[in-house]
Write an enzyme that holds these catalytic residues in place. Structure first.
Site, PDB file in Angstrom:
ATOM      1  N   CYS A   1      57.429 -29.242  12.486  1.00  0.00           N
ATOM      2  CA  CYS A   1      56.748 -29.357  11.344  1.00  0.00           C
ATOM      3  C   CYS A   1      55.128 -29.976  12.379  1.00  0.00           C
ATOM      4  O   CYS A   1      55.508 -31.497  12.874  1.00  0.00           O
ATOM      5  CB  CYS A   1      56.813 -30.055  10.335  1.00  0.00           C
ATOM      6  SG  CYS A   1      58.496 -29.383   9.553  1.00  0.00           S
TER       7      CYS A   1
ATOM      8  N   CYS B   1      58.461 -32.932   4.334  1.00  0.00           N
ATOM      9  CA  CYS B   1      59.617 -32.527   4.237  1.00  0.00           C
ATOM     10  C   CYS B   1      60.162 -33.456   4.799  1.00  0.00           C
ATOM     11  O   CYS B   1      59.666 -34.481   5.256  1.00  0.00           O
ATOM     12  CB  CYS B   1      59.745 -31.519   5.049  1.00  0.00           C
ATOM     13  SG  CYS B   1      60.243 -31.850   6.865  1.00  0.00           S
TER      14      CYS B   1
ATOM     15  N   GLU C   1      53.469 -33.021  10.840  1.00  0.00           N
ATOM     16  CA  GLU C   1      53.553 -33.997  10.718  1.00  0.00           C
ATOM     17  C   GLU C   1      54.185 -34.604  12.334  1.00  0.00           C
ATOM     18  O   GLU C   1      53.552 -36.089  13.008  1.00  0.00           O
ATOM     19  CB  GLU C   1      54.257 -34.640   9.261  1.00  0.00           C
ATOM     20  CG  GLU C   1      53.511 -34.095   8.430  1.00  0.00           C
ATOM     21  CD  GLU C   1      53.887 -33.235   7.665  1.00  0.00           C
ATOM     22  OE1 GLU C   1      54.624 -32.046   8.742  1.00  0.00           O
ATOM     23  OE2 GLU C   1      54.142 -32.280   6.737  1.00  0.00           O
TER      24      GLU C   1
ATOM     25  N   CYS D   1      60.734 -35.191   8.191  1.00  0.00           N
ATOM     26  CA  CYS D   1      59.165 -35.835   8.530  1.00  0.00           C
ATOM     27  C   CYS D   1      58.879 -36.926   7.987  1.00  0.00           C
ATOM     28  O   CYS D   1      58.427 -37.591   8.573  1.00  0.00           O
ATOM     29  CB  CYS D   1      58.176 -34.817   8.255  1.00  0.00           C
ATOM     30  SG  CYS D   1      58.254 -33.737   9.237  1.00  0.00           S
TER      31      CYS D   1
HETATM   32  N1  THU Z   1      55.862 -27.302   7.122  1.00  0.00           N
HETATM   33  C1  THU Z   1      54.946 -28.059   8.175  1.00  0.00           C
HETATM   34  O1  THU Z   1      54.850 -28.345   9.245  1.00  0.00           O
HETATM   35  N2  THU Z   1      55.061 -29.597   7.700  1.00  0.00           N
HETATM   36  C2  THU Z   1      55.570 -30.074   5.836  1.00  0.00           C
HETATM   37  O2  THU Z   1      54.561 -30.676   5.756  1.00  0.00           O
HETATM   38  C3  THU Z   1      56.665 -28.596   5.143  1.00  0.00           C
HETATM   39  C4  THU Z   1      56.656 -27.720   6.469  1.00  0.00           C
HETATM   40  C5  THU Z   1      56.263 -26.702   8.134  1.00  0.00           C
HETATM   41  C6  THU Z   1      57.629 -25.547   9.106  1.00  0.00           C
HETATM   42  C7  THU Z   1      57.321 -24.180   8.795  1.00  0.00           C
HETATM   43  O3  THU Z   1      57.118 -24.193   9.722  1.00  0.00           O
HETATM   44  C8  THU Z   1      56.620 -23.561   7.638  1.00  0.00           C
HETATM   45  O4  THU Z   1      55.832 -25.407   7.376  1.00  0.00           O
HETATM   46  C9  THU Z   1      57.283 -23.510   6.284  1.00  0.00           C
HETATM   47  O5  THU Z   1      58.237 -24.295   5.941  1.00  0.00           O
END
Ligand code: THU
Length: 132
Positions: A50, A85, A52, A88
Protein backbone atom coordinates in the site's frame (compact mmCIF):
# COMPACT_ATOMS: atom_id res chain seq x y z
CA UNK A 1 -2.73 22.87 0.17
CA UNK A 2 0.90 21.76 -0.17
CA UNK A 3 0.39 18.41 1.64
CA UNK A 4 -2.45 17.44 -0.72
CA UNK A 5 -0.46 18.51 -3.81
CA UNK A 6 2.43 16.30 -2.69
CA UNK A 7 0.11 13.33 -2.08
CA UNK A 8 -1.31 13.80 -5.60
CA UNK A 9 2.24 13.75 -7.00
CA UNK A 10 2.97 10.59 -5.01
CA UNK A 11 -0.23 8.98 -6.37
CA UNK A 12 0.96 9.51 -9.96
CA UNK A 13 3.70 6.94 -9.28
CA UNK A 14 1.28 4.12 -8.39
CA UNK A 15 1.77 0.76 -10.14
CA UNK A 16 -1.77 -0.64 -10.26
CA UNK A 17 -2.28 -2.90 -13.32
CA UNK A 18 -4.77 -5.08 -11.40
CA UNK A 19 -7.02 -2.84 -9.29
CA UNK A 20 -6.45 0.42 -11.25
CA UNK A 21 -6.97 2.09 -7.85
CA UNK A 22 -4.15 4.60 -7.39
CA UNK A 23 -3.21 5.71 -3.88
CA UNK A 24 -0.61 8.32 -2.91
CA UNK A 25 0.97 9.08 0.44
CA UNK A 26 3.17 12.06 1.25
CA UNK A 27 4.99 12.40 4.54
CA UNK A 28 6.00 15.93 5.48
CA UNK A 29 9.24 16.25 7.44
CA UNK A 30 10.05 19.03 9.88
CA UNK A 31 12.74 20.34 7.50
CA UNK A 32 10.17 20.76 4.70
CA UNK A 33 11.14 17.63 2.76
CA UNK A 34 8.35 15.36 1.48
CA UNK A 35 8.72 11.58 1.19
CA UNK A 36 6.38 9.98 -1.35
CA UNK A 37 4.85 6.52 -1.41
CA UNK A 38 2.46 4.88 -3.86
CA UNK A 39 0.76 1.50 -3.98
CA UNK A 40 2.80 -1.09 -5.86
CA UNK A 41 0.84 -4.16 -6.92
CA UNK A 42 2.01 -7.61 -7.96
CA UNK A 43 0.62 -10.52 -10.00
CA UNK A 44 0.83 -12.42 -6.73
CA UNK A 45 -1.81 -10.12 -5.24
CA UNK A 46 -0.90 -10.60 -1.60
CA UNK A 47 2.51 -9.03 -2.22
CA UNK A 48 0.97 -5.65 -2.99
CA UNK A 49 2.39 -2.79 -0.95
CA UNK A 50 0.00 0.00 0.00
CA UNK A 51 0.98 3.65 -0.47
CA UNK A 52 1.17 4.26 3.27
CA UNK A 53 3.69 1.49 3.87
CA UNK A 54 5.66 2.37 0.72
CA UNK A 55 6.11 5.92 2.05
CA UNK A 56 7.04 4.93 5.58
CA UNK A 57 9.48 2.19 4.52
CA UNK A 58 11.08 4.57 2.04
CA UNK A 59 11.44 7.23 4.74
CA UNK A 60 13.19 4.89 7.19
CA UNK A 61 15.29 3.33 4.40
CA UNK A 62 16.62 6.78 3.54
CA UNK A 63 17.82 7.21 7.12
CA UNK A 64 15.06 9.48 8.42
CA UNK A 65 13.48 8.74 11.77
CA UNK A 66 10.22 9.12 13.63
CA UNK A 67 11.42 12.41 15.15
CA UNK A 68 11.80 13.94 11.67
CA UNK A 69 8.11 13.51 10.80
CA UNK A 70 5.54 16.32 10.92
CA UNK A 71 2.46 15.04 9.05
CA UNK A 72 1.23 12.36 6.64
CA UNK A 73 -1.32 12.79 3.84
CA UNK A 74 -3.01 10.01 1.87
CA UNK A 75 -5.18 10.44 -1.23
CA UNK A 76 -7.19 8.29 -3.65
CA UNK A 77 -10.15 8.64 -6.01
CA UNK A 78 -12.54 7.23 -3.43
CA UNK A 79 -16.13 7.97 -2.32
CA UNK A 80 -14.77 9.78 0.74
CA UNK A 81 -11.39 10.44 2.36
CA UNK A 82 -9.40 7.23 1.74
CA UNK A 83 -9.38 4.86 4.70
CA UNK A 84 -6.04 3.11 5.39
CA UNK A 85 -6.24 -0.69 5.62
CA UNK A 86 -5.72 -2.49 8.91
CA UNK A 87 -2.14 -3.55 8.11
CA UNK A 88 -1.16 0.04 7.30
CA UNK A 89 -2.77 1.32 10.49
CA UNK A 90 -0.55 -1.03 12.50
CA UNK A 91 2.57 0.14 10.64
CA UNK A 92 1.58 3.82 10.85
CA UNK A 93 0.96 3.47 14.58
CA UNK A 94 4.47 2.16 15.16
CA UNK A 95 6.45 4.32 12.72
CA UNK A 96 4.73 7.72 13.09
CA UNK A 97 5.21 9.86 16.23
CA UNK A 98 2.34 9.83 18.69
CA UNK A 99 -0.22 12.48 17.76
CA UNK A 100 1.02 12.92 14.18
CA UNK A 101 -1.42 14.83 12.02
CA UNK A 102 -2.77 12.43 9.39
CA UNK A 103 -4.81 13.94 6.54
CA UNK A 104 -7.03 11.48 4.67
CA UNK A 105 -8.28 12.87 1.37
CA UNK A 106 -9.99 12.08 -1.89
CA UNK A 107 -9.47 13.60 -5.33
CA UNK A 108 -12.84 15.39 -5.10
CA UNK A 109 -11.53 17.57 -2.26
CA UNK A 110 -12.96 15.82 0.79
CA UNK A 111 -10.56 15.62 3.75
CA UNK A 112 -10.55 14.22 7.26
CA UNK A 113 -7.87 14.85 9.88
CA UNK A 114 -6.93 12.09 12.32
CA UNK A 115 -4.07 10.55 14.36
CA UNK A 116 -2.41 7.12 14.71
CA UNK A 117 -4.27 6.44 17.99
CA UNK A 118 -7.61 7.31 16.44
CA UNK A 119 -6.95 5.06 13.46
CA UNK A 120 -5.82 2.16 15.64
CA UNK A 121 -7.01 2.13 19.24
CA UNK A 122 -5.55 -0.75 21.30
CA UNK A 123 -2.62 -1.10 18.86
CA UNK A 124 -0.31 -4.07 19.29
CA UNK A 125 2.98 -2.82 20.82
CA UNK A 126 5.96 -5.03 21.68
CA UNK A 127 7.71 -4.00 24.87
CA UNK A 128 11.05 -5.25 23.59
CA UNK A 129 11.99 -2.96 20.71
CA UNK A 130 14.24 -4.01 17.81
CA UNK A 131 17.66 -2.31 17.45
CA UNK A 132 18.11 -1.98 21.22
N1 THU B 1 -4.48 0.56 -1.02
C1 THU B 1 -3.57 1.46 -0.56
O1 THU B 1 -2.50 1.65 -1.15
N2 THU B 1 -3.85 2.15 0.56
C2 THU B 1 -5.06 2.12 1.19
O2 THU B 1 -5.25 2.86 2.14
C3 THU B 1 -6.12 1.22 0.72
C4 THU B 1 -5.71 0.26 -0.34
C5 THU B 1 -4.21 -0.11 -2.31
C6 THU B 1 -3.90 -1.57 -2.29
C7 THU B 1 -4.27 -1.98 -3.70
O3 THU B 1 -3.19 -1.68 -4.58
C8 THU B 1 -5.42 -1.05 -4.06
O4 THU B 1 -5.35 0.03 -3.14
C9 THU B 1 -6.78 -1.70 -3.97
O5 THU B 1 -6.94 -2.37 -2.78
Amino acid sequence: MKQIDEAIKAREKAYVPYSKFKVGAAIELKDGTYIHGANIENASFGLTNCAERSALYSLYSQGYQKEDIKSMTIIANDHGPVSPCGACRQVMHELLPKGTKIILANTQGKTLETTPDELLPYAFILDEKPNE
